[in-house]
Design an enzyme around this catalytic site. Structure first.
Site, PDB file in Angstrom:
ATOM      1  N   GLN A 102       0.861  -1.179   0.000  1.00 20.84           N
ATOM      2  CA  GLN A 102       0.000   0.000   0.000  1.00 20.84           C
ATOM      3  C   GLN A 102       0.899   1.231   0.000  1.00 20.84           C
ATOM      4  O   GLN A 102       1.670   1.457   0.937  1.00 20.84           O
ATOM      5  CB  GLN A 102      -0.910   0.030   1.226  1.00 20.84           C
ATOM      6  CG  GLN A 102      -1.903   1.192   1.192  1.00 20.84           C
ATOM      7  CD  GLN A 102      -2.667   1.343   2.490  1.00 20.84           C
ATOM      8  OE1 GLN A 102      -2.085   1.655   3.521  1.00 20.84           O
ATOM      9  NE2 GLN A 102      -3.976   1.128   2.432  1.00 20.84           N
ATOM     10  N   TYR A 172      -6.308  10.948   3.662  1.00 20.18           N
ATOM     11  CA  TYR A 172      -4.911  11.045   3.275  1.00 20.18           C
ATOM     12  C   TYR A 172      -4.837  12.054   2.114  1.00 20.18           C
ATOM     13  O   TYR A 172      -5.834  12.630   1.717  1.00 20.18           O
ATOM     14  CB  TYR A 172      -4.373   9.668   2.881  1.00 20.18           C
ATOM     15  CG  TYR A 172      -4.016   8.774   4.058  1.00 20.18           C
ATOM     16  CD1 TYR A 172      -4.857   8.663   5.167  1.00 20.18           C
ATOM     17  CD2 TYR A 172      -2.847   8.029   4.059  1.00 20.18           C
ATOM     18  CE1 TYR A 172      -4.531   7.852   6.231  1.00 20.18           C
ATOM     19  CE2 TYR A 172      -2.519   7.205   5.134  1.00 20.18           C
ATOM     20  CZ  TYR A 172      -3.357   7.123   6.215  1.00 20.18           C
ATOM     21  OH  TYR A 172      -3.036   6.320   7.282  1.00 20.18           O
ATOM     22  N   ARG A 348      -9.525  -6.869  10.781  1.00 16.67           N
ATOM     23  CA  ARG A 348      -9.470  -7.133  12.223  1.00 16.67           C
ATOM     24  C   ARG A 348      -9.669  -8.605  12.575  1.00 16.67           C
ATOM     25  O   ARG A 348      -9.039  -9.122  13.507  1.00 16.67           O
ATOM     26  CB  ARG A 348     -10.520  -6.274  12.934  1.00 16.67           C
ATOM     27  CG  ARG A 348     -10.183  -4.797  12.984  1.00 16.67           C
ATOM     28  CD  ARG A 348     -11.392  -3.962  13.342  1.00 16.67           C
ATOM     29  NE  ARG A 348     -12.378  -3.982  12.266  1.00 16.67           N
ATOM     30  CZ  ARG A 348     -13.599  -3.457  12.359  1.00 16.67           C
ATOM     31  NH1 ARG A 348     -13.980  -2.895  13.495  1.00 16.67           N
ATOM     32  NH2 ARG A 348     -14.430  -3.494  11.341  1.00 16.67           N
TER      33      ARG A 348
END
Length: 397
Positions: A102, A172, A348
């Site tokens: 990423q 971002y 998660r």
């Protein structure tokens, strides 16, 4: 492959690469790079995910510049990082999975004080992390950011990655340019949606030109920002359609929310305000205690919680789409496949059970042990982990 016969555990194409199934380990910052370089602990983290059955694991996150990190301990893509990243990709490949990097620039989410470099924002903003004004790049500096993304993609290829995911979400830098609230520029990167989307499109083009058809190129795109004046679903649909028409991406991973203003929108579940506040320096800790309920809002967890928004993108687009958010069991995976999504991304649930994918493949009735407490969130800078897991991979020191 048609929607009717798409099988989550069959091999699948993602651009130029073939994955062993359609389950991707989503980007979750690992907190295992204390010197901004790969550690044995980071390699072990991703090797475990690969051995656990995912088709591809995502290294999060590889900033394109030192000032593009949310914290100085994150990796930034430079020649010195390549050898360690090669060790990581070799380990992932040996475990049977592909490796995804990423890449991106944190922009307004960067911690200028930690990075010792100015945070960038499309317009004049004050950084609550760095406690100072952010720097507004002129067009020459924007061009440099585009070049940095292309350079980062080339380094990812040198390091043996099979794919790169460009970060266009969560406020971002690119996401902030898309946001009408955060982007008040008067040049060709501001104003109309077409202008606000220009940076995303130019970065995607630069990355594709850098790696050609040798790597898969995907982007993580906000469907909506989740705050007043932010990017909305109709606007994001138009941006996605432009990206599809450009032909620069092999898939879009659909997300929502803002690390700057509304992070719980992309998490859902419990909001760990007290635990999160304890990780912050004293001034920020006081601020979190004062405004935490507005910053970390409550969104009740349910399976596939971003699906309603994502369906709109599936109806409008023909390009491959990756469904993210609340993917923890075989029924949800099958539902995503039936509705035309090409891949699912898990985060998660794999922190608690890295072998969950293998166990789901062996027994479709396997449940996830994740309770969606989000207590993993406050661990991101000390080694991201599930606090209920008894044998986590040790963080770096």
């Amino acid at each position: 492959m048609t929607e009717q016969n798409r099988e989550v555990f069959a091999p699948a194409r993602l651009g130029p690469i073939t994955l062993r199934n359609r389950v991707i380990k989503a980007a979750t910052f690992e907190g295992r790079t204390p010197r901004a370089l790969v550690t044995d602990e980071l390699i072990a983290f991703h090797r475990e995910m690969a051995a656990g059955g995912v088709a591809m694991t995502t290294v999060a996150y590889c900033a394109v510049a030192p000032g593009g990190r949310t914290d100085r301990h994150q990796i930034w893509m430079r020649p010195e990082a390549v050898a360690g990243l090669r060790r990581l990709t070799d380990a992932v490949h040996a475990a049977g999975a592909a490796a995804n990097a990423q890449i991106g620039h944190a922009g307004p989410v960067a911690n200028a004080a930690s990075n010792r470099a100015p945070a960038l924002a499309p317009s004049r903003l004050f950084s609550p992390l760095g406690m100072r004004p952010m720097h507004v790049p002129d067009e020459a500096a924007v061009a440099e950011v585009i070049t940095q993304h292309a350079d980062a993609a080339r380094l990812a290829e040198q390091a043996g990655f099979d794919a790169v995911e460009i970060h266009f979400g969560h406020s971002y830098l690119v996401s902030s340019f898309l946001s009408p609230l955060l982007n008040r520029r008067k040049d060709r990167y501001g104003g109309s949606l077409a202008n606000r989307a220009r940076l995303a499109r130019e970065i995607a083009r630069a990355v594709r030109d850098a790696v050609g058809d040798r790597l898969a190129v995907t982007a993580k795109l906000n469907m909506e920002d989740g705050f007043r004046g932010g990017l909305t679903v109709p606007e994001s649909l138009r941006v996605a359609a432009w990206l599809e028409a450009d032909g620069t991406l092999d898939a879009l991973e659909l997300t929502a929310g803002s690390s700057l203003l509304n992070p719980m929108l992309y998490f859902h579940g419990d909001a760990p305000r007290r635990e999160f506040a304890k990780t912050l320096p004293v001034p920020a800790r006081w601020g979190m205690r004062a405004v935490g309920r507005f910053f970390l809002r409550e969104y009740p967890y349910h399976e596939a919680y971003l699906l309603d928004r994502a369906r709109q993108f599936r109806r409008e687009l023909s390009m491959p789409l990756i469904l993210l958010g609340g993917i923890t069991n075989r029924d949800t995976m099958n539902r995503a496949m039936a509705e035309g999504f090409d891949f699912v991304a898990m985060g998660r649930a794999l922190l608690r059970e890295p072998d969950l994918v293998n166990r789901i493949q062996a027994d479709a009735a396997t449940p996830s042990a994740c309770v969606h407490c989000n207590l993993c969130m406050p661990t991101i800078y000390t080694g991201t982990r599930c606090v209920y897991r008894l044998d986590p991979v040790a963080p770096g020191s």
